[in-house]
Write a protein that holds these residues in place. Structure first.
Motif, PDB file in Angstrom:
ATOM      1  N   GLN A  25       0.734  -1.161  -0.069  1.00 26.83           N
ATOM      2  CA  GLN A  25       0.107  -0.028   0.020  1.00 26.83           C
ATOM      3  C   GLN A  25       0.796   1.191  -0.056  1.00 26.83           C
ATOM      4  OE1 GLN A  25      -2.611  -0.362   3.660  1.00 26.83           O
ATOM      5  NE2 GLN A  25      -4.162  -1.024   2.205  1.00 26.83           N
ATOM      6  N   ILE A  26       1.655   1.190   0.880  1.00 27.35           N
ATOM      7  CA  ILE A  26       2.635   2.356   1.070  1.00 27.35           C
ATOM      8  C   ILE A  26       3.409   2.783  -0.510  1.00 27.35           C
ATOM      9  CG2 ILE A  26       4.798   3.256   2.131  1.00 27.35           C
ATOM     10  CD1 ILE A  26       3.923   1.696   4.669  1.00 27.35           C
ATOM     11  N   ALA A  27       4.021   1.612  -0.919  1.00 27.89           N
ATOM     12  CA  ALA A  27       4.710   1.732  -2.037  1.00 27.89           C
ATOM     13  C   ALA A  27       3.730   2.455  -3.346  1.00 27.89           C
ATOM     14  CB  ALA A  27       5.363   0.399  -2.463  1.00 27.89           C
ATOM     15  N   ALA A  28       2.502   1.842  -3.277  1.00 25.12           N
ATOM     16  CA  ALA A  28       1.661   2.142  -4.277  1.00 25.12           C
ATOM     17  C   ALA A  28       1.168   3.816  -4.127  1.00 25.12           C
ATOM     18  CB  ALA A  28       0.337   1.326  -4.053  1.00 25.12           C
ATOM     19  N   LEU A  29       0.966   4.257  -2.783  1.00 30.03           N
ATOM     20  CA  LEU A  29       0.826   5.306  -2.617  1.00 30.03           C
ATOM     21  C   LEU A  29       2.094   6.411  -2.910  1.00 30.03           C
ATOM     22  CD1 LEU A  29      -1.333   5.423   0.808  1.00 30.03           C
ATOM     23  CD2 LEU A  29      -1.768   6.215  -1.246  1.00 30.03           C
ATOM     24  N   ASN A  31       3.331   6.227  -5.490  1.00 30.91           N
ATOM     25  CA  ASN A  31       3.454   5.918  -7.011  1.00 30.91           C
ATOM     26  C   ASN A  31       4.507   5.164  -7.570  1.00 30.91           C
ATOM     27  OD1 ASN A  31       1.692   7.549  -7.958  1.00 30.91           O
ATOM     28  ND2 ASN A  31       2.697   9.230  -8.606  1.00 30.91           N
ATOM     29  N   ASN A  32       4.732   3.871  -6.912  1.00 31.41           N
ATOM     30  CA  ASN A  32       5.851   2.943  -7.181  1.00 31.41           C
ATOM     31  C   ASN A  32       5.339   1.720  -6.455  1.00 31.41           C
ATOM     32  OD1 ASN A  32       8.078   2.569  -8.382  1.00 31.41           O
ATOM     33  ND2 ASN A  32       9.282   3.990  -7.360  1.00 31.41           N
ATOM     34  N   PRO A  33       4.396   1.080  -7.109  1.00 29.08           N
ATOM     35  CA  PRO A  33       3.564  -0.212  -6.932  1.00 29.08           C
ATOM     36  C   PRO A  33       4.650  -1.429  -6.753  1.00 29.08           C
ATOM     37  CG  PRO A  33       2.254   0.887  -8.645  1.00 29.08           C
ATOM     38  CD  PRO A  33       3.603   1.481  -8.619  1.00 29.08           C
ATOM     39  N   ARG A  34       5.657  -1.424  -7.587  1.00 29.95           N
ATOM     40  CA  ARG A  34       6.559  -2.460  -7.314  1.00 29.95           C
ATOM     41  C   ARG A  34       7.625  -2.215  -6.374  1.00 29.95           C
ATOM     42  NH1 ARG A  34       5.750  -0.795 -12.991  1.00 29.95           N
ATOM     43  NH2 ARG A  34       6.921   0.776 -12.453  1.00 29.95           N
ATOM     44  N   ALA A  35       7.535  -0.964  -5.604  1.00 30.86           N
ATOM     45  CA  ALA A  35       8.675  -0.765  -4.639  1.00 30.86           C
ATOM     46  C   ALA A  35       8.295  -1.215  -3.191  1.00 30.86           C
ATOM     47  CB  ALA A  35       9.024   0.416  -4.695  1.00 30.86           C
ATOM     48  N   ALA A  36       7.737  -2.285  -3.183  1.00 33.80           N
ATOM     49  CA  ALA A  36       7.377  -2.625  -1.733  1.00 33.80           C
ATOM     50  C   ALA A  36       8.509  -3.099  -0.926  1.00 33.80           C
ATOM     51  CB  ALA A  36       6.364  -4.047  -1.777  1.00 33.80           C
ATOM     52  N   ARG A  37       9.556  -3.600  -1.879  1.00 34.71           N
ATOM     53  CA  ARG A  37      10.769  -3.941  -1.059  1.00 34.71           C
ATOM     54  C   ARG A  37      11.779  -2.961  -0.541  1.00 34.71           C
ATOM     55  NH1 ARG A  37      13.271  -8.755  -4.756  1.00 34.71           N
ATOM     56  NH2 ARG A  37      13.980  -9.419  -2.799  1.00 34.71           N
ATOM     57  N   GLN A  38      11.534  -1.806  -1.462  1.00 36.75           N
ATOM     58  CA  GLN A  38      12.188  -0.623  -1.013  1.00 36.75           C
ATOM     59  C   GLN A  38      11.659  -0.073   0.397  1.00 36.75           C
ATOM     60  OE1 GLN A  38      14.071   2.620  -2.941  1.00 36.75           O
ATOM     61  NE2 GLN A  38      12.791   1.683  -4.830  1.00 36.75           N
ATOM     62  N   VAL A  39      10.388  -0.249   0.595  1.00 36.29           N
ATOM     63  CA  VAL A  39       9.712   0.069   1.810  1.00 36.29           C
ATOM     64  C   VAL A  39      10.212  -0.501   2.975  1.00 36.29           C
ATOM     65  CG1 VAL A  39       7.622   0.306   2.959  1.00 36.29           C
ATOM     66  CG2 VAL A  39       7.422   0.811   0.681  1.00 36.29           C
ATOM     67  N   VAL A  57       3.850  -1.274  10.284  1.00 37.46           N
ATOM     68  CA  VAL A  57       3.923  -1.487   9.070  1.00 37.46           C
ATOM     69  C   VAL A  57       4.263  -3.139   8.878  1.00 37.46           C
ATOM     70  CG1 VAL A  57       5.339  -1.181   6.664  1.00 37.46           C
ATOM     71  CG2 VAL A  57       5.040   0.538   8.304  1.00 37.46           C
ATOM     72  N   ILE A  58       3.315  -3.525   8.257  1.00 31.24           N
ATOM     73  CA  ILE A  58       3.302  -5.330   8.273  1.00 31.24           C
ATOM     74  C   ILE A  58       3.008  -5.768   6.881  1.00 31.24           C
ATOM     75  CG2 ILE A  58       2.359  -5.528  10.579  1.00 31.24           C
ATOM     76  CD1 ILE A  58      -0.345  -5.838   9.390  1.00 31.24           C
ATOM     77  N   ASN A  59       3.265  -6.833   6.496  1.00 28.21           N
ATOM     78  CA  ASN A  59       3.075  -7.450   5.064  1.00 28.21           C
ATOM     79  C   ASN A  59       1.574  -7.615   4.683  1.00 28.21           C
ATOM     80  OD1 ASN A  59       1.930  -9.921   6.122  1.00 28.21           O
ATOM     81  ND2 ASN A  59       4.250 -10.618   6.103  1.00 28.21           N
ATOM     82  N   SER A  60       1.330  -7.779   3.557  1.00 29.62           N
ATOM     83  CA  SER A  60      -0.281  -7.791   3.187  1.00 29.62           C
ATOM     84  C   SER A  60      -0.912  -8.997   3.414  1.00 29.62           C
ATOM     85  CB  SER A  60      -0.155  -7.739   1.649  1.00 29.62           C
ATOM     86  OG  SER A  60       0.279  -8.820   1.092  1.00 29.62           O
ATOM     87  N   LYS A  61      -0.375  -9.862   4.181  1.00 28.26           N
ATOM     88  CA  LYS A  61      -0.854 -11.134   4.498  1.00 28.26           C
ATOM     89  C   LYS A  61      -1.395 -10.782   6.053  1.00 28.26           C
ATOM     90  CE  LYS A  61       2.781 -13.754   4.078  1.00 28.26           C
ATOM     91  NZ  LYS A  61       3.675 -12.760   3.335  1.00 28.26           N
ATOM     92  N   GLY A  62      -1.087  -9.708   6.344  1.00 29.68           N
ATOM     93  CA  GLY A  62      -1.616  -9.315   7.830  1.00 29.68           C
ATOM     94  C   GLY A  62      -0.764 -10.006   8.999  1.00 29.68           C
ATOM     95  N   HIS A  95      -8.088  -3.531  11.826  1.00 37.39           N
ATOM     96  CA  HIS A  95      -6.712  -2.395  12.012  1.00 37.39           C
ATOM     97  C   HIS A  95      -6.112  -1.828  10.775  1.00 37.39           C
ATOM     98  CE1 HIS A  95      -7.252  -3.200  16.190  1.00 37.39           C
ATOM     99  NE2 HIS A  95      -7.130  -4.805  15.808  1.00 37.39           N
ATOM    100  N   LEU A  96      -6.372  -2.357   9.541  1.00 40.87           N
ATOM    101  CA  LEU A  96      -5.848  -1.779   8.294  1.00 40.87           C
ATOM    102  C   LEU A  96      -6.114  -0.307   8.284  1.00 40.87           C
ATOM    103  CD1 LEU A  96      -4.310  -2.133   6.012  1.00 40.87           C
ATOM    104  CD2 LEU A  96      -6.242  -2.624   4.572  1.00 40.87           C
ATOM    105  N   PHE A  97      -5.356   0.445   7.980  1.00 45.55           N
ATOM    106  CA  PHE A  97      -5.420   2.057   7.780  1.00 45.55           C
ATOM    107  C   PHE A  97      -6.022   2.290   6.521  1.00 45.55           C
ATOM    108  CE2 PHE A  97      -3.360   6.444   7.478  1.00 45.55           C
ATOM    109  CZ  PHE A  97      -4.427   7.069   8.208  1.00 45.55           C
ATOM    110  N   LYS A  98      -7.289   2.058   6.707  1.00 42.68           N
ATOM    111  CA  LYS A  98      -7.980   2.609   5.408  1.00 42.68           C
ATOM    112  C   LYS A  98      -8.370   3.850   5.400  1.00 42.68           C
ATOM    113  CE  LYS A  98     -11.153   1.275   8.577  1.00 42.68           C
ATOM    114  NZ  LYS A  98     -10.852   1.082   9.953  1.00 42.68           N
ATOM    115  N   LEU A  99      -7.658   4.775   5.074  1.00 40.69           N
ATOM    116  CA  LEU A  99      -7.891   6.186   5.186  1.00 40.69           C
ATOM    117  C   LEU A  99      -8.166   6.623   3.754  1.00 40.69           C
ATOM    118  CD1 LEU A  99      -5.147   7.398   3.707  1.00 40.69           C
ATOM    119  CD2 LEU A  99      -4.161   7.729   6.050  1.00 40.69           C
TER     120      LEU A  99
END
Length: 110
Positions: A25-29, A31-39, A57-62, A95-99
């Motif tokens: 999510q963070i990476a996408a916000l 503007n870099n959808p494939r940068a989850a690793r960088q996060v 900050v956790i992984n998408s699997k919760g 708890h997901l920060f759905k803002l």
DNA sequence: TGGATGACCTTAA
DNA sequence: ATTAAGGCCATCC
């Protein structure tokens, strides 16, 4: 420091107490959808310097991606914020920060 | 099966 | 020697 890194930092800083976000999510916000690793990289290398709420900050699997003691510490920190951590798993539904993404875009102006 | 995800790993300044 | 940026592919739904 690139715009991307700055945005990631901003976003992480916006996560309120008791809420969590995922790497993707963070990476996408930012503007870099494939940068989850960088996060993740940013988290472990800049957390102390920027006083980031890295434990939110956790992984998408919760679940917590960290292994060993650090993972245990994260669990404790999250629980102390009122988040239920069952065996390294967190209920994203609750708890997901759905803002408001619009709000973030506005803040980051893009 | 296929798509999404990633506390990495390598390269550059 | 340090610190920052980015990417591609094995793994897990």
């Amino acid at each position: 420091m690139t715009k991307f890194t700055e945005d990631v930092l901003e976003i992480i800083l916006m996560i309120p107490r008791g809420k969590v976000m995922t790497y993707g999510q963070i990476a996408a916000l930012a503007n870099n959808p494939r940068a989850a690793r960088q996060v993740s990289r940013i988290l472990h290398s800049l957390s102390k310097k920027y006083k980031l709420p890295w434990h939110r900050v956790i992984n998408s699997k919760g679940s917590i991606s960290l292994t060993g003691e650090l993972g245990f510490i994260q669990s404790g920190m999250l629980e102390s914020e009122g988040i239920e951590v069952i065996n390294k798993k967190i209920d994203l539904k609750k708890h997901l920060f759905k803002l408001l993404w619009k709000m973030i875009r506005k803040a980051l102006s893009f």
